[in-house]
Design a protein around this motif. Structure first.
Motif, short mmCIF file in Angstrom:
data_model
loop_
_atom_site.label_atom_id
_atom_site.label_comp_id
_atom_site.label_asym_id
_atom_site.label_seq_id
_atom_site.Cartn_x
_atom_site.Cartn_y
_atom_site.Cartn_z
N ILE A 1 23.83 -21.03 1.83
CA ILE A 1 25.24 -20.84 1.46
C ILE A 1 25.48 -21.43 0.07
O ILE A 1 25.06 -22.54 -0.22
N VAL A 2 26.15 -20.66 -0.78
CA VAL A 2 26.55 -21.18 -2.08
C VAL A 2 28.03 -20.90 -2.27
O VAL A 2 28.48 -19.78 -2.08
N GLN A 3 28.77 -21.93 -2.62
CA GLN A 3 30.17 -21.68 -2.93
C GLN A 3 30.43 -22.08 -4.37
O GLN A 3 30.14 -23.21 -4.76
N ASN A 4 30.94 -21.14 -5.14
CA ASN A 4 31.17 -21.44 -6.54
C ASN A 4 32.44 -22.26 -6.73
O ASN A 4 33.31 -22.28 -5.85
N ILE A 5 32.53 -22.88 -7.89
CA ILE A 5 33.75 -23.61 -8.24
C ILE A 5 34.89 -22.59 -8.39
O ILE A 5 34.67 -21.46 -8.83
N ALA A 6 36.07 -23.00 -8.00
CA ALA A 6 37.21 -22.09 -8.09
C ALA A 6 37.48 -21.68 -9.54
O ALA A 6 37.36 -22.48 -10.45
N HIS A 7 37.82 -20.42 -9.72
CA HIS A 7 38.30 -19.97 -11.03
C HIS A 7 39.69 -20.55 -11.24
O HIS A 7 40.31 -21.05 -10.32
N THR A 8 40.18 -20.37 -12.43
CA THR A 8 41.56 -20.81 -12.70
C THR A 8 42.54 -20.00 -11.85
O THR A 8 43.66 -20.40 -11.60
N THR A 9 42.04 -18.86 -11.36
CA THR A 9 42.90 -17.99 -10.55
C THR A 9 43.13 -18.53 -9.15
O THR A 9 43.85 -17.92 -8.37
N GLY A 10 42.46 -19.66 -8.80
CA GLY A 10 42.65 -20.22 -7.47
C GLY A 10 41.83 -19.53 -6.40
O GLY A 10 42.14 -19.61 -5.22
N SER A 11 40.79 -18.82 -6.85
CA SER A 11 39.91 -18.22 -5.85
C SER A 11 38.46 -18.51 -6.22
O SER A 11 38.16 -18.94 -7.33
N THR A 12 37.57 -18.30 -5.24
CA THR A 12 36.18 -18.67 -5.44
C THR A 12 35.27 -17.62 -4.80
O THR A 12 35.68 -16.95 -3.86
N ASP A 13 34.05 -17.48 -5.32
CA ASP A 13 33.08 -16.56 -4.70
C ASP A 13 32.21 -17.36 -3.73
O ASP A 13 31.79 -18.47 -4.03
N VAL A 14 31.92 -16.77 -2.57
CA VAL A 14 31.04 -17.42 -1.59
C VAL A 14 29.87 -16.49 -1.33
O VAL A 14 30.04 -15.32 -0.99
N THR A 15 28.65 -17.04 -1.54
CA THR A 15 27.43 -16.26 -1.32
C THR A 15 26.65 -16.89 -0.18
O THR A 15 26.58 -18.12 -0.09
N PHE A 16 26.08 -16.06 0.69
CA PHE A 16 25.25 -16.60 1.77
C PHE A 16 24.23 -15.55 2.20
O PHE A 16 24.30 -14.40 1.76
N THR A 17 23.30 -15.97 3.03
CA THR A 17 22.32 -15.00 3.53
C THR A 17 22.41 -14.89 5.05
O THR A 17 22.77 -15.84 5.74
N VAL A 18 22.11 -13.68 5.52
CA VAL A 18 22.04 -13.40 6.97
C VAL A 18 20.73 -12.63 7.20
O VAL A 18 20.18 -12.08 6.25
N PRO A 19 20.24 -12.59 8.43
CA PRO A 19 19.03 -11.79 8.67
C PRO A 19 19.28 -10.33 8.27
O PRO A 19 20.35 -9.79 8.56
N ARG A 20 18.32 -9.71 7.60
CA ARG A 20 18.47 -8.33 7.16
C ARG A 20 18.84 -7.41 8.31
O ARG A 20 19.67 -6.52 8.17
N ALA A 21 18.22 -7.67 9.45
CA ALA A 21 18.46 -6.82 10.61
C ALA A 21 19.91 -6.93 11.10
O ALA A 21 20.38 -6.07 11.83
N GLU A 22 20.60 -7.98 10.69
CA GLU A 22 21.99 -8.19 11.14
C GLU A 22 23.00 -7.86 10.06
O GLU A 22 24.20 -8.10 10.23
N LEU A 23 22.51 -7.35 8.92
CA LEU A 23 23.42 -7.14 7.79
C LEU A 23 24.60 -6.23 8.16
O LEU A 23 25.76 -6.56 7.88
N ALA A 24 24.31 -5.12 8.80
CA ALA A 24 25.38 -4.16 9.12
C ALA A 24 26.42 -4.82 10.02
O ALA A 24 27.63 -4.68 9.81
N ARG A 25 25.93 -5.56 11.01
CA ARG A 25 26.84 -6.22 11.93
C ARG A 25 27.66 -7.31 11.21
O ARG A 25 28.85 -7.50 11.48
N ALA A 26 26.99 -8.00 10.27
CA ALA A 26 27.69 -9.05 9.52
C ALA A 26 28.81 -8.44 8.68
O ALA A 26 29.94 -8.96 8.65
N LEU A 27 28.52 -7.32 8.01
CA LEU A 27 29.52 -6.68 7.17
C LEU A 27 30.71 -6.20 8.01
O LEU A 27 31.86 -6.36 7.62
N ASP A 28 30.38 -5.68 9.17
CA ASP A 28 31.41 -5.21 10.08
C ASP A 28 32.31 -6.38 10.53
O ASP A 28 33.55 -6.29 10.53
N THR A 29 31.67 -7.48 10.89
CA THR A 29 32.40 -8.67 11.32
C THR A 29 33.31 -9.19 10.21
O THR A 29 34.47 -9.55 10.45
#
Ligand code: ASP
Ligand code: MG
Length: 417
Positions: free
Chosen positions: A300-328
């Motif tokens: 999991i990586v969470q970036n520092i908030a932009h001045t806009t008050g929002s932030t990007d969050v990056t993480f990994t999930v098992p490839r086989a679960e990607l579709a289910r993760a996106l749906d969730t």
């Protein structure tokens, strides 16, 4: 009296010719006066075949009946090995999981061993009989057959060694030990004489698929000395021809390297949520629903908030679960409040592992320098006490493993690459 458990994997049991070779190996140990229990896998490919039958029969199959079907592969090989042993003058018999019994939890298709009754087995071994035990299977409450999850025969063998207080648990497979990295990528990879349980756990879980991870955890908990060795290499008088997995205290300081091994894993996918509101509870709103959907998040990586008050969050999930993760995630979009999802399955996780890094600084920075010098971009990082993992683009996997292997001084000296 030395008591040993020998475990043979699917490739070692694939066909009568190979089973005969296994029988000779077993005979050799037995003739030395050892008490021998053998745990076997199904023939290579057999469990897949059986799993497919279940799926074909019904996509909503009853897991209790699935276990009845898939456990049968090991029943066949244990009977065949007992026959092959008898044919060369070694008294042997098979013991199905339910006959001992090997008691497990009720979690069909991924049951856990709870208790093994060793009484009958002990008597059999004392009478100079070789006991052949099918791996992967057990018995749950209600006297239903269970299986332990794919690759579970390793766990059967370790559990058996612990229950029988065996002096050794030798796991025979199609490689002759655990290597500093995948020898198909780095021809100068070296076979490790010894590796600690903790290192093996990290190496097994990050993609060095020699042993089922669960079996290593169990060996560590029970203090079982496990050796990984090949059934395709002629037996010698060397008592430690493979890789021994042991406690840290059994590894001499002299032989201890800073880094023990480098693993790669292409089974994950990267997900980035753009412009997640920077407020308490935002991250919980992402990972809560994923956890509920039983999707394992790794890095999991969470970036520092932009001045806009929002932030990007990056993480990994098992490839086989990607579709289910996106749906969730899409379903929770309202609560989370991201602007868009970016996903990429073409990533690889590269990990350097070694207990030596507990007492040495600079391991991570050497990794980052080495990859940076080759123009390999790091997308995410995680660390533990004995491991540093980075996420990179999949196309750079081989290059990354190779340059890191050299950078940490792991290349074998004698063999030219
Ligand atoms: N035969 C089972 C499998 O293929 C168990 C094992 O071989 O470890 O998963
Ligand atoms: Mg296996």
């Amino acid at each position: 009296m030395t008591r040993i458990v020998m475990k043979f994997g699917g490739t070692s049991m694939a066909g009568i010719e190979r089973i005969r070779i296994v029988a000779q190996r077993v005979k050799r140990e037995w003739e030395m006066g050892n008490e021998v229990a053998v745990v076997v896998s199904a023939m290579a490919g057999e469990t897949d075949r059986l799993v497919n039958f279940c799926r074909e029969a019904s996509s909503l199959y009853d897991p209790r009946e699935y276990d009845v079907v898939v456990s049968s592969g090991e029943q066949v090989t244990s009977g065949l090995l007992a026959i092959a042993l008898q044919a060369i003058g070694v008294p042997a018999r098979s013991w199905m999981g339910w006959q001992l019994p090997i008691r497990t939890s009720d979690g069909h298709a991924s049951a856990r061993i709870e208790d093994i009754d060793t009484q009958a087995l002990g008597n059999s071994l004392t009478n100079r009989e070789v006991a052949v035990i099918p791996g992967f299977q057990g018995l749950a409450s209600g006297e239903r057959v269970t299986t332990l999850g794919r690759g579970g025969s390793d766990t059967s063998a370790v559990a058996m060694a612990a229950a029988m207080k065996a002096d050794r648990c030798d796991i025979y497979t199609d490689v002759d030990g655990v290597y500093t990295t995948d020898p198909r990528i780095v021809p100068r990879a070296r076979k490790l004489k010894r590796v600690t349980y903790e290192e093996m756990l990290e190496l097994a879980s990050v993609g060095a698929k020699v042993l089922q991870t669960r079996s290593v955890g169990l060996a560590m908990k029970e203090g079982v000395r496990v050796q990984v060795l090949s059934s395709f290499v002629e037996a010698t008088d060397d008592p430690e021809p493979g890789t021994l997995i042991v406690g840290e205290e059994e590894i001499e300081d002299m032989e201890r390297q800073l880094i023990t091994g480098i693993a790669h894993d292409k089974s994950e996918a990267k997900v980035t949520l753009a412009e997640v509101p920077d407020r308490p509870g935002a991250v919980a709103a992402i990972f809560g629903p994923l956890a509920e959907a039983n999707i394992n998040v790794d890095m999991i990586v969470q970036n520092i908030a932009h001045t806009t008050g929002s932030t990007d969050v990056t993480f990994t999930v098992p490839r086989a679960e990607l579709a289910r993760a996106l749906d969730t995630l899409e379903k929770s979009r309202g609560e989370i409040g991201f602007s868009k999802v970016i996903h990429d399955p073409r990533v690889a996780k590269i990990s350097v592992v070694g207990v030596g890094m507990r007492s040495h600084a600079g391991v991570a920075s050497r990794m980052f320098d080495t990859l940076g010098a080759r123009g390999i971009n790091i997308l995410a990082i995680t660390t533990s006490e004995i491991k540093v993992s980075v996420l990179i683009e999949e196309d750079y996997t081989e290059l990354a493993v190779r340059v890191l292997h050299t950078a940490y001084g792991l290349d074998a000296e004698d063999e030219a690459a």
